[in-house]
Design a protein around this motif. Structure first.
Motif, mmCIF file in Angstrom:
data_model
loop_
_atom_site.group_PDB
_atom_site.id
_atom_site.type_symbol
_atom_site.label_atom_id
_atom_site.label_comp_id
_atom_site.label_asym_id
_atom_site.label_seq_id
_atom_site.Cartn_x
_atom_site.Cartn_y
_atom_site.Cartn_z
ATOM 1 N N VAL A 62 38.789 32.632 32.903
ATOM 2 C CA VAL A 62 38.618 33.548 31.767
ATOM 3 C C VAL A 62 39.806 33.341 30.834
ATOM 4 C CG1 VAL A 62 38.445 35.946 31.028
ATOM 5 C CG2 VAL A 62 37.373 35.214 33.185
ATOM 6 N N GLY A 154 38.119 43.850 30.135
ATOM 7 C CA GLY A 154 38.521 42.952 31.210
ATOM 8 C C GLY A 154 37.852 43.296 32.516
ATOM 9 N N ARG A 155 37.749 44.582 32.815
ATOM 10 C CA ARG A 155 37.037 45.001 34.031
ATOM 11 C C ARG A 155 35.570 44.586 33.982
ATOM 12 N NH1 ARG A 155 37.975 51.231 35.155
ATOM 13 N NH2 ARG A 155 36.356 50.733 36.682
ATOM 14 N N ILE A 157 34.337 42.022 32.411
ATOM 15 C CA ILE A 157 34.260 40.577 32.601
ATOM 16 C C ILE A 157 34.330 40.239 34.089
ATOM 17 C CG2 ILE A 157 35.469 38.399 32.162
ATOM 18 C CD1 ILE A 157 36.332 39.703 29.441
ATOM 19 N N ALA A 158 35.181 40.944 34.826
ATOM 20 C CA ALA A 158 35.256 40.741 36.278
ATOM 21 C C ALA A 158 33.962 41.163 36.958
ATOM 22 C CB ALA A 158 36.437 41.510 36.847
ATOM 23 N N ALA A 171 43.059 33.786 35.329
ATOM 24 C CA ALA A 171 43.344 34.480 34.077
ATOM 25 C C ALA A 171 44.084 33.524 33.152
ATOM 26 C CB ALA A 171 44.176 35.728 34.340
ATOM 27 N N LEU A 249 41.074 42.478 33.602
ATOM 28 C CA LEU A 249 40.443 41.478 34.471
ATOM 29 C C LEU A 249 41.022 41.558 35.880
ATOM 30 C CD1 LEU A 249 38.562 38.900 34.597
ATOM 31 C CD2 LEU A 249 40.672 37.596 34.248
#
Length: 348
Positions: A62, A154-155, A157-158, A171, A249
């Motif tokens: 990412v 970011g969360r 995307i995870a 990352a 993330l």
């Protein structure tokens, strides 16, 4: 009410049963115990974070990109438009990180976390953050709603990575000037002066280095006491768009049971903020490499992480972590593919 309420998730613990099973397998493989050194440790770490005794992990890189208002202070050797241009190079596949990711069989997600002039249609995720962030030498880099939105992004995307069957995330980042906020965060988190964390970044000359040190000192004087020890407030004041996304993330990796391979000083600064918010995240982290940027050593020490490779890298992008990924894959291949003493008919 806590400022982080609803923002910091519960972190999924590492699977101890899978770790123990992997340790037991390592003790039976066709080699003297410990003879493969850290490759053995890495295989056991992957087993623990994936929950599988013999993992063959899938990895996603990412890359969050953002521009920074502090560039106006003359802290970078490169002009600000390079951020968007490099985002285009990532999309075309011919930057260092995309070459390494392709070689390792990892997929790549590009994130616009506040780029002034992003190439059209390149970024897979647009976080809708200000471009550039505000100049942290004179005011907070982000507003409260902006930093929270970036962490949530970011969360998310995870969460998407976990839904796609990804086991490990790297990352990565891009942002002209972003070693300055990373150095500021390192100093604030580790209680260090500017002298201990300032580096040349993209290659500033001696005068540029003096200027950068002075900017970091001004930023620390302005923001550290005002943040009053709150990690999220430090990130808001001294960070930037890509740092906030990568912090999220890291939190999301812990939330969804992924392993996270740390890259250089910028990404590790973001991850260090995440561990301040969620200390349980530590078991899901692996240090890919040690950067030549002086702040990185302090961050790794604070996180208790030992880098897998040391190649004097300072590119960023996720390139050091992607290089380390090749060793992670080798460790897992050995762990899964080697015979045991009993299988090979060799006396142990």
């Amino acid at each position: 009410m806590s400022k982080t309420m609803g923002l910091v998730p519960a972190i999924r613990p590492v699977d101890e049963a899978a770790r123990e099973a992997a340790l037991a397998r390592q003790a039976q493989l066709l080699k003297p115990p410990g003879s493969l050194g850290r490759l053995e440790e890495v295989a056991v770490w992957v087993a623990g974070v994936t929950g599988r005794e013999r993992p063959v992990p899938r990895t996603r890189v990412v890359i969050a990109a953002a521009d920074h208002g502090v560039v106006a202070e003359g802290v970078s050797a490169f002009p600000q438009e390079v951020t968007g241009q490099m985002l285009g190079a990532f999309g075309a596949g011919f930057a260092a990180i995309t070459v390494l990711a392709a070689h390792a069989g990892a997929d790549v997600v590009l994130v616009d976390a506040g780029v002034i002039d992003p190439p059209e249609g390149v970024a897979g995720v647009d976080v809708a953050l200000p471009a550039p962030s505000r100049n942290l030498a004179v005011e907070p880099a982000l507003a409260d709603d902006e930093v929270r939105s970036a962490v949530r992004a970011g969360r998310a995307i995870a969460a998407r990575a976990a839904a796609d069957g990804i086991d490990l995330v790297i990352a990565g980042e891009m942002g002209i000037g972003n070693t300055t906020p990373a150095a500021c965060l390192t100093a604030a988190l580790c209680g260090l002066p500017a002298d201990a964390v300032v580096g040349r970044g993209t290659g500033v000359d001696d005068e540029g280095l003096r200027r950068k040190r002075a900017v970091i000192e001004r930023a620390l004087d302005r923001h550290v006491d005002a943040a009053d020890g709150d990690p999220l407030e430090l990130l808001r004041r001294l960070g930037g768009g890509e740092l906030a996304v990568l912090c999220g993330l890291a939190l999301g990796a812990g939330e969804h049971g992924l392993g996270l391979i740390c890259d250089g000083v910028i990404a590790t600064a973001a991850i260090a903020v995440a561990t301040e918010l969620a200390p349980e995240l530590g078991g899901r982290l692996l240090a890919g490499h040690r950067s030549v940027e002086p702040a990185h050593e302090h961050l790794l020490s604070r996180l208790g992480l030992r880098p897998l490779v040391e190649l004097d890298l300072r590119l960023g992008e996720g390139s050091g972590a992607a290089t380390a990924l090749l060793l992670v894959q080798a460790a897992c291949a050995l762990h899964d593919g080697m015979a045991t003493f009993a299988e090979a008919g060799v006396s142990g």
